[in-house]
Design an enzyme around this catalytic site. Structure first.
Site, PDB file in Angstrom:
ATOM      1  N   HIS A  83      33.804   4.538 -14.922  1.00 53.19           N
ATOM      2  CA  HIS A  83      32.820   5.389 -15.470  1.00 53.19           C
ATOM      3  C   HIS A  83      33.128   6.649 -14.691  1.00 53.19           C
ATOM      4  O   HIS A  83      33.696   6.811 -13.675  1.00 53.19           O
ATOM      5  CB  HIS A  83      31.512   4.676 -15.053  1.00 53.19           C
ATOM      6  CG  HIS A  83      31.047   3.604 -15.736  1.00 53.19           C
ATOM      7  ND1 HIS A  83      30.009   2.974 -15.659  1.00 53.19           N
ATOM      8  CD2 HIS A  83      31.867   2.928 -17.056  1.00 53.19           C
ATOM      9  CE1 HIS A  83      29.760   1.836 -16.831  1.00 53.19           C
ATOM     10  NE2 HIS A  83      30.984   1.906 -17.456  1.00 53.19           N
ATOM     11  N   GLU A  85      30.925   8.349 -12.984  1.00 54.61           N
ATOM     12  CA  GLU A  85      30.277   8.257 -11.553  1.00 54.61           C
ATOM     13  C   GLU A  85      31.633   7.616 -10.519  1.00 54.61           C
ATOM     14  O   GLU A  85      31.706   7.971  -9.512  1.00 54.61           O
ATOM     15  CB  GLU A  85      29.218   7.326 -11.598  1.00 54.61           C
ATOM     16  CG  GLU A  85      27.993   7.889 -12.377  1.00 54.61           C
ATOM     17  CD  GLU A  85      28.007   7.198 -13.708  1.00 54.61           C
ATOM     18  OE1 GLU A  85      26.878   7.060 -14.344  1.00 54.61           O
ATOM     19  OE2 GLU A  85      29.225   6.892 -14.413  1.00 54.61           O
ATOM     20  N   CYS A 111      24.646   3.426 -14.961  1.00 50.68           N
ATOM     21  CA  CYS A 111      24.589   2.078 -15.175  1.00 50.68           C
ATOM     22  C   CYS A 111      24.295   1.213 -13.638  1.00 50.68           C
ATOM     23  O   CYS A 111      24.414   1.972 -12.588  1.00 50.68           O
ATOM     24  CB  CYS A 111      25.413   1.028 -15.751  1.00 50.68           C
ATOM     25  SG  CYS A 111      27.078   1.074 -14.746  1.00 50.68           S
ATOM     26  N   CYS A 114      27.219   1.567 -11.337  1.00 54.49           N
ATOM     27  CA  CYS A 114      27.442   2.876 -10.620  1.00 54.49           C
ATOM     28  C   CYS A 114      26.395   3.094  -9.629  1.00 54.49           C
ATOM     29  O   CYS A 114      26.600   3.697  -8.642  1.00 54.49           O
ATOM     30  CB  CYS A 114      27.458   3.763 -11.677  1.00 54.49           C
ATOM     31  SG  CYS A 114      28.956   3.656 -12.749  1.00 54.49           S
TER      32      CYS A 114
END
Length: 153
Positions: A83, A85, A111, A114
């Site tokens: 991701h 992040e 999410c 993260c």
């Protein structure tokens, strides 16, 4: 008569940078960009995609999560990508940049996976341009006293 130049707010500026960063994403489902900021200075950026040197989903047009019909926000372990992040935190770590008390600008809400990483990374605030279907993430960030906000347009 001079026309007054209207500069974007800091939120607008960094969210626009995050949007630009998201254009490098290699995910077939969602393009996410992240910009880590402290004292109005960009520390690192990240976008979602496969790890360096690994074939990207865009390269072969294949996504296991799409094939299996997995809804957004579920079964993250079946994705070959990181991701945005995660990538922004990794970039900061690779270059010896502290993430403590920084602000993360994101094109989408994090999410739960993260969110847990961002809590432990010492992020103090997350500014998003769009939501994400993960109530547990919002709840955990609130419990950790991390500000999660979406600026008014």
């Amino acid at each position: 008569m001079k026309t007054k130049h209207v500069r974007p707010s800091w939120d607008e500026y960094f969210l626009e940078v995050a949007e630009l960063v998201s254009k490098r994403a290699t995910c077939l489902r969602r393009h996410v960009g992240a910009v880590l900021v402290k004292d109005k200075r960009i520390l690192a950026t990240g976008y979602n995609g496969a790890p360096s040197g690994i074939k990207h989903c865009l390269d072969d047009g294949d996504c296991l999560r799409v094939k299996l019909g997995i809804p957004s926000g579920q079964r993250h372990e079946l994705c070959r990508g990181l991701h945005a992040e995660q990538n922004v935190l990794i970039q900061a770590a690779l270059h010896g940049i502290s993430t403590k008390d920084s602000i993360l600008y994101l094109t989408n809400q994090p999410c739960i996976i993260c969110a847990k990483m961002l809590i432990n990374a010492g992020i103090k605030e997350i500014v998003i341009s769009d939501g994400y279907p993960d109530e547990m993430s919002r709840s955990l960030l609130k419990e950790a006293k991390i500000i999660l906000r979406k600026p008014k347009k």
